[in-house]
Write an enzyme that holds these catalytic residues in place. Structure first.
Site, PDB file in Angstrom:
ATOM      1  CG  ASP A 179      -0.219  -0.775   2.328  1.00 18.95           C
ATOM      2  OD1 ASP A 179      -0.319  -1.158   1.168  1.00 18.95           O
ATOM      3  OD2 ASP A 179      -0.224  -1.559   3.301  1.00 18.95           O
ATOM      4  NE  ARG A 238      13.468   1.554  10.867  1.00 21.87           N
ATOM      5  CZ  ARG A 238      12.145   1.626  10.724  1.00 21.87           C
ATOM      6  NH1 ARG A 238      11.632   2.170   9.659  1.00 21.87           N
ATOM      7  NH2 ARG A 238      11.345   1.149  11.652  1.00 21.87           N
ATOM      8  CG  LEU A 268      -0.732   9.453   4.909  1.00 17.91           C
ATOM      9  CD1 LEU A 268      -0.280   9.450   3.464  1.00 17.91           C
ATOM     10  CD2 LEU A 268      -0.148  10.672   5.626  1.00 17.91           C
ATOM     11  CG  PHE A 318       6.633  -5.930   2.853  1.00 15.34           C
ATOM     12  CD1 PHE A 318       5.612  -5.336   3.585  1.00 15.34           C
ATOM     13  CD2 PHE A 318       7.920  -5.909   3.380  1.00 15.34           C
ATOM     14  CE1 PHE A 318       5.853  -4.747   4.816  1.00 15.34           C
ATOM     15  CE2 PHE A 318       8.179  -5.316   4.613  1.00 15.34           C
ATOM     16  CZ  PHE A 318       7.134  -4.742   5.328  1.00 15.34           C
ATOM     17  CD  GLU A 365       3.581   7.556   6.170  1.00 11.83           C
ATOM     18  OE1 GLU A 365       4.747   7.460   6.591  1.00 11.83           O
ATOM     19  OE2 GLU A 365       2.583   7.189   6.822  1.00 11.83           O
ATOM     20  CG  ASP A 366       7.189   4.965   5.250  1.00 12.26           C
ATOM     21  OD1 ASP A 366       5.969   5.251   5.272  1.00 12.26           O
ATOM     22  OD2 ASP A 366       7.684   4.072   5.969  1.00 12.26           O
ATOM     23  CE  LYS A 388       3.342  -1.851  -0.746  1.00 12.83           C
ATOM     24  NZ  LYS A 388       3.200  -2.809   0.357  1.00 12.83           N
TER      25      LYS A 388
HETATM   26  P1  5GP Z   1      -1.333   2.559   5.658  1.00 16.67           P
HETATM   27  O1  5GP Z   1      -1.955   3.157   6.878  1.00 16.67           O
HETATM   28  O2  5GP Z   1      -1.404   3.441   4.446  1.00 16.67           O
HETATM   29  O3  5GP Z   1      -1.884   1.179   5.380  1.00 16.67           O
HETATM   30  O4  5GP Z   1       0.137   2.201   6.026  1.00 16.67           O
HETATM   31  C1  5GP Z   1       1.173   3.068   5.987  1.00 16.67           C
HETATM   32  C2  5GP Z   1       2.332   2.484   6.751  1.00 16.67           C
HETATM   33  O5  5GP Z   1       2.414   1.072   6.601  1.00 16.67           O
HETATM   34  C3  5GP Z   1       3.639   3.017   6.218  1.00 16.67           C
HETATM   35  O6  5GP Z   1       4.003   4.206   6.864  1.00 16.67           O
HETATM   36  C4  5GP Z   1       4.585   1.877   6.530  1.00 16.67           C
HETATM   37  O7  5GP Z   1       5.061   2.018   7.854  1.00 16.67           O
HETATM   38  C5  5GP Z   1       3.738   0.636   6.456  1.00 16.67           C
HETATM   39  N1  5GP Z   1       3.875  -0.054   5.164  1.00 16.67           N
HETATM   40  C6  5GP Z   1       2.965  -0.211   4.201  1.00 16.67           C
HETATM   41  N2  5GP Z   1       3.435  -0.899   3.147  1.00 16.67           N
HETATM   42  C7  5GP Z   1       4.711  -1.186   3.450  1.00 16.67           C
HETATM   43  C8  5GP Z   1       5.770  -1.864   2.734  1.00 16.67           C
HETATM   44  O8  5GP Z   1       5.645  -2.364   1.610  1.00 16.67           O
HETATM   45  N3  5GP Z   1       6.955  -1.942   3.385  1.00 16.67           N
HETATM   46  C9  5GP Z   1       7.163  -1.421   4.609  1.00 16.67           C
HETATM   47  N4  5GP Z   1       8.367  -1.566   5.129  1.00 16.67           N
HETATM   48  N5  5GP Z   1       6.206  -0.769   5.307  1.00 16.67           N
HETATM   49  C10 5GP Z   1       4.995  -0.653   4.727  1.00 16.67           C
END
Ligand code: 5GP
Length: 184
Positions: free
Chosen positions: A113, A175, A118, A162, A109-110, A141
């Protein structure tokens, strides 16, 4: 037909601040690759499952940092769309085309958040009975977590800002930056 709005300059110093340099990213990924090789000793390939699109550069570098044979797969899930805030729901847009039963699997995963994506993906893939299922994320984060999720390999913990670059986008831009930058 009207022309699309021009994308912001990729290196506009007024909007982008480097948070993690390309060198630090590469050094950390080498360490994670070594750790994976130590942790996952066994026969057969490791399945690396990249979550589109943000993980694609991390996936490419991580795959090359692992010595054990790796197979590359991708899944697409809906996440933030074109804005900055989470919709809170996860939908699978592209599923795996292969069975992962009995395999060592790492979700790549990138960024983690809220943990919603996940948590959902982990429970989905567990139903497919892999031998092991781990998670590697470039960024974490922790302050933003809504669902607790155990992440096995974390590149960097970052504050609640962000970020873009190194695969991560804002409305599909940025990207291809080499660094992870804060979009201000
Ligand atoms: P989660 O389900 O954990 O809230 O979100 C994960 C996804 O939210 C990541 O795979 C990404 O696509 C997006 N995301 C969360 N924080 C950021 C951020 O700071 N920048 C970007 N570009 N995408 C984010």
């Amino acid at each position: 037909m009207s022309n699309p709005a021009p994308a912001p300059a990729l290196r506009d110093p007024a909007t982008l601040r480097v948070l993690i340099s390309a060198d630090r990213i590469h050094q950390r990924i080498a360490e994670i690759g070594q750790q994976i090789d130590e942790d996952l000793v066994g026969d057969g390939p490791i399945y690396l499952i990249g979550i589109l699109k943000g993980s694609f550069i991390f996936m490419a570098d991580l795959a090359r940092a692992i010595r054990r044979s790796a197979r590359i797969e991708f899944m697409g899930v809906s996440s933030y769309g074109r804005g900055k805030s989470s919709s809170g729901e996860v939908r699978v847009l592209k599923d795996l085309d292969v069975s992962i039963a009995g395999a060592d699997v790492i979700i790549v995963e990138d960024i983690v958040d809220s943990g919603i994506t996940l948590t959902y993906l982990k429970s989905l893939l567990e139903t497919r009975q892999p031998r092991s299922l781990r998670i590697a994320t470039l960024l974490d984060k922790p302050e933003r977590r809504l669902r607790p999720v155990e992440v096995d390999y974390v590149g960097f913990q970052i504050p609640d800002e962000f970020v873009v670059g190194y695969g991560l986008d804002f409305a599909e831009d940025y990207r291809n930056l080499k660094e992870v930058c804060v979009l201000e």
